[in-house]
Design an enzyme around this catalytic site. Sequence first.
Site, PDB file in Angstrom:
ATOM      1  N   ARG A  15      -8.788   8.879  -1.938  1.00 18.41           N
ATOM      2  CA  ARG A  15      -8.870   8.633  -3.214  1.00 18.41           C
ATOM      3  C   ARG A  15      -8.260   7.115  -3.225  1.00 18.41           C
ATOM      4  O   ARG A  15      -8.478   5.770  -2.938  1.00 18.41           O
ATOM      5  CB  ARG A  15      -8.280   9.320  -4.506  1.00 18.41           C
ATOM      6  CG  ARG A  15      -9.537   8.415  -5.843  1.00 18.41           C
ATOM      7  CD  ARG A  15      -8.250   7.717  -6.184  1.00 18.41           C
ATOM      8  NE  ARG A  15      -6.649   8.151  -6.802  1.00 18.41           N
ATOM      9  CZ  ARG A  15      -6.311   6.644  -7.007  1.00 18.41           C
ATOM     10  NH1 ARG A  15      -5.946   5.940  -7.163  1.00 18.41           N
ATOM     11  NH2 ARG A  15      -5.136   7.478  -7.027  1.00 18.41           N
ATOM     12  N   ASP A  16      -6.867   6.963  -3.460  1.00 18.72           N
ATOM     13  CA  ASP A  16      -5.895   6.184  -3.430  1.00 18.72           C
ATOM     14  C   ASP A  16      -5.558   5.342  -2.380  1.00 18.72           C
ATOM     15  O   ASP A  16      -5.832   4.315  -2.474  1.00 18.72           O
ATOM     16  CB  ASP A  16      -4.652   6.480  -3.427  1.00 18.72           C
ATOM     17  CG  ASP A  16      -3.405   5.573  -4.117  1.00 18.72           C
ATOM     18  OD1 ASP A  16      -3.877   4.704  -4.824  1.00 18.72           O
ATOM     19  OD2 ASP A  16      -2.469   6.379  -4.203  1.00 18.72           O
ATOM     20  N   HIS A 207       5.102  10.554  -5.613  1.00 22.49           N
ATOM     21  CA  HIS A 207       4.117   9.242  -4.934  1.00 22.49           C
ATOM     22  C   HIS A 207       5.070   8.380  -4.938  1.00 22.49           C
ATOM     23  O   HIS A 207       4.649   7.169  -5.686  1.00 22.49           O
ATOM     24  CB  HIS A 207       3.819   9.404  -6.263  1.00 22.49           C
ATOM     25  CG  HIS A 207       1.878   8.204  -5.727  1.00 22.49           C
ATOM     26  ND1 HIS A 207       0.973   9.184  -5.628  1.00 22.49           N
ATOM     27  CD2 HIS A 207       1.762   6.888  -5.594  1.00 22.49           C
ATOM     28  CE1 HIS A 207      -0.126   8.405  -4.945  1.00 22.49           C
ATOM     29  NE2 HIS A 207       0.639   7.696  -4.537  1.00 22.49           N
ATOM     30  N   HIS A 209       5.514   4.790  -2.291  1.00 21.95           N
ATOM     31  CA  HIS A 209       4.899   3.276  -1.498  1.00 21.95           C
ATOM     32  C   HIS A 209       5.379   3.188  -0.509  1.00 21.95           C
ATOM     33  O   HIS A 209       6.948   2.975  -0.949  1.00 21.95           O
ATOM     34  CB  HIS A 209       4.151   2.487  -2.052  1.00 21.95           C
ATOM     35  CG  HIS A 209       2.758   2.784  -3.099  1.00 21.95           C
ATOM     36  ND1 HIS A 209       1.720   2.105  -2.945  1.00 21.95           N
ATOM     37  CD2 HIS A 209       2.133   4.378  -3.565  1.00 21.95           C
ATOM     38  CE1 HIS A 209       0.594   2.773  -3.084  1.00 21.95           C
ATOM     39  NE2 HIS A 209       1.180   3.946  -3.857  1.00 21.95           N
ATOM     40  N   CYS A 240      -2.059  -1.619  -3.334  1.00 22.84           N
ATOM     41  CA  CYS A 240      -2.495  -1.641  -4.439  1.00 22.84           C
ATOM     42  C   CYS A 240      -2.830  -3.066  -4.724  1.00 22.84           C
ATOM     43  O   CYS A 240      -2.066  -4.140  -4.456  1.00 22.84           O
ATOM     44  CB  CYS A 240      -0.578  -1.430  -5.387  1.00 22.84           C
ATOM     45  SG  CYS A 240      -1.117  -1.554  -6.832  1.00 22.84           S
TER      46      CYS A 240
END
Length: 299
Positions: A15-16, A207, A209, A240
Amino acid sequence: MPFPKAVRLVEVGPRDGLQNEPEPIDTATKLELIERLGAAGIRHIEAASFVSSRWVPQMADHCEVMTGLTRHPGATYSALTPNLKGLEAGLECGVEEVAVFGAASEAFSQKNINCSIAESLQRFEPVLERAKAVNVRVRGYVSCVLGCPYEGEIAPAKVAEVSKALYEMGCFEVSLGDTIGTGTPFKAKRLIEAVSRDIPMDKLAAHFHDTYGQALANLYAVLEEGIAVIDSSVAGLGGCPYAKGASGNVASEDVVYMLDGLGIETGIDLNKLADTGTWITQAIGRPNRSKVGVALAAK
């Protein structure tokens, strides 16, 4: 505080990791990715996003993905459903767990979902109510917990406030997202200290990055605080769209290698996971951002 004995990895690659890819990725490739991740021992996979295909065209086949995947016993396949319309669509396609996402930054909330933080939380209430009525668990995400591309520093107290609202609304777990990857270990510890005053540690996830190369160091720091759920993305896929230059999620392979080295159980086969990272990056023509994956592939 001692490290947790085991860590649950939430794999967000399908997904991400894929949602911002400019070229369409066919459903069969997505399904094979999910299957390979499951075969490597990952038991929590975020598979799709029920958002408007106008905004996220890569996720337009969300229903085909959710209905086409092979469900392994004991595994959870979740989807992002930011509003009631998304949830209803997800339920029609058999979702068993969903996620909503808020932000700790007003500016980011406006740019990302076109509303204030307070409005975003109000939007989630009917989603939580409907999900509860049909026995579907809801996970909460909070973006920009260690920095915002528009506001810069974010106060831990603000993150704690949004996280508490999601938890009290009924989210079974709150995932804290360093969306632009600017966090450092000391700040990550301060964040966890602030948020865990209101929410039990076992209901929190990290979560992080890796934009500034700090994700593993930050994860080590929050493991020391007692965090035992980590979100990651195979081969470090993803970024992102609202954070220029954000290189994306920490690589699952790198996280598992570190956890293995700490003697923390994950139930994941690192070699199979690394093979999956090599396969998917070749399939979509992307560089493999996992240092561990690249090193293992070179052997």
